[in-house]
Design a protein around this motif. Sequence first.
Motif, PDB file in Angstrom:
ATOM      1  N   LEU A   1      -3.859 -98.597   4.877  1.00 32.41           N
ATOM      2  CA  LEU A   1      -2.634 -99.282   4.638  1.00 32.41           C
ATOM      3  C   LEU A   1      -2.523 -99.379   3.283  1.00 32.41           C
ATOM      4  N   THR A   2      -1.547 -98.688   2.612  1.00 30.06           N
ATOM      5  CA  THR A   2      -1.253 -98.842   1.138  1.00 30.06           C
ATOM      6  C   THR A   2       0.090 -99.164   0.602  1.00 30.06           C
ATOM      7  N   SER A   3       0.216 -99.876  -0.587  1.00 31.89           N
ATOM      8  CA  SER A   3       1.702-100.483  -0.750  1.00 31.89           C
ATOM      9  C   SER A   3       1.749-100.228  -2.367  1.00 31.89           C
TER      10      SER A   3
ATOM     11  N   SER B   1       7.410-106.536   4.355  1.00 34.88           N
ATOM     12  CA  SER B   1       8.152-106.800   3.224  1.00 34.88           C
ATOM     13  C   SER B   1       7.475-106.304   1.875  1.00 34.88           C
ATOM     14  N   ASP B   2       6.008-106.121   2.183  1.00 36.04           N
ATOM     15  CA  ASP B   2       5.368-105.818   1.118  1.00 36.04           C
ATOM     16  C   ASP B   2       5.177-104.054   0.697  1.00 36.04           C
ATOM     17  N   ASN B   3       6.161-103.728   1.573  1.00 37.81           N
ATOM     18  CA  ASN B   3       6.183-101.861   1.831  1.00 37.81           C
ATOM     19  C   ASN B   3       4.806-101.389   2.052  1.00 37.81           C
ATOM     20  N   TYR B   4       4.099-101.801   2.763  1.00 42.53           N
ATOM     21  CA  TYR B   4       2.686-101.172   3.466  1.00 42.53           C
ATOM     22  C   TYR B   4       3.237 -99.959   4.370  1.00 42.53           C
TER      23      TYR B   4
ATOM     24  N   GLN C   1      -0.448-102.724  -4.361  1.00 38.89           N
ATOM     25  CA  GLN C   1      -1.702-101.950  -4.901  1.00 38.89           C
ATOM     26  C   GLN C   1      -2.989-102.494  -4.237  1.00 38.89           C
ATOM     27  N   ILE C   2      -2.863-103.293  -3.108  1.00 37.19           N
ATOM     28  CA  ILE C   2      -3.842-103.575  -2.504  1.00 37.19           C
ATOM     29  C   ILE C   2      -4.293-102.881  -1.058  1.00 37.19           C
TER      30      ILE C   2
END
Length: 151
Positions: free
Chosen positions: A69-71, A143-146, A75-76
Amino acid sequence: KKKVSNGKFPLKSAPNLPTFPHRLSSQHRSMPAYLFLFLIASLANGFIPGISPTVYKTNDNVDLFMNELTSIKTQIPYDFYSLPYCKVENVRKKSENLGEKLEGEVKESSGYKLKLNQQVFCSVICEKKLSKGNIEKFQKAISDNYSVQMS
């Protein structure tokens, strides 16, 4: 040897540095051309280091793997199953090439069953009752766009 000065203090003698020819020999000039031809020939034959094509026939099983999973917001990266998705019993992990292994990129098997040239519009993998904490994990990821890349 010449005496060198920086304007204030005399410095030690400058060493005699080797001089290099201004032109490459004809043997060295043709090296880039050979490399270019090798790359073109490799690509024309479908050979790219670290990647081998898979050939499927109609109705063959196609494995679907999930990347991490990326966002772009945080960036985590996280493992796919760090969120409470329906998890298959025996999760298989794979890296396709040396670059993925060195970068720590691991693909995990999904619960999706795919067959080549067969359309499936909707199928249930599992039914799962989510706790309030698990719902909040999904909401935070959204909400963090993952997002996840499937391959």
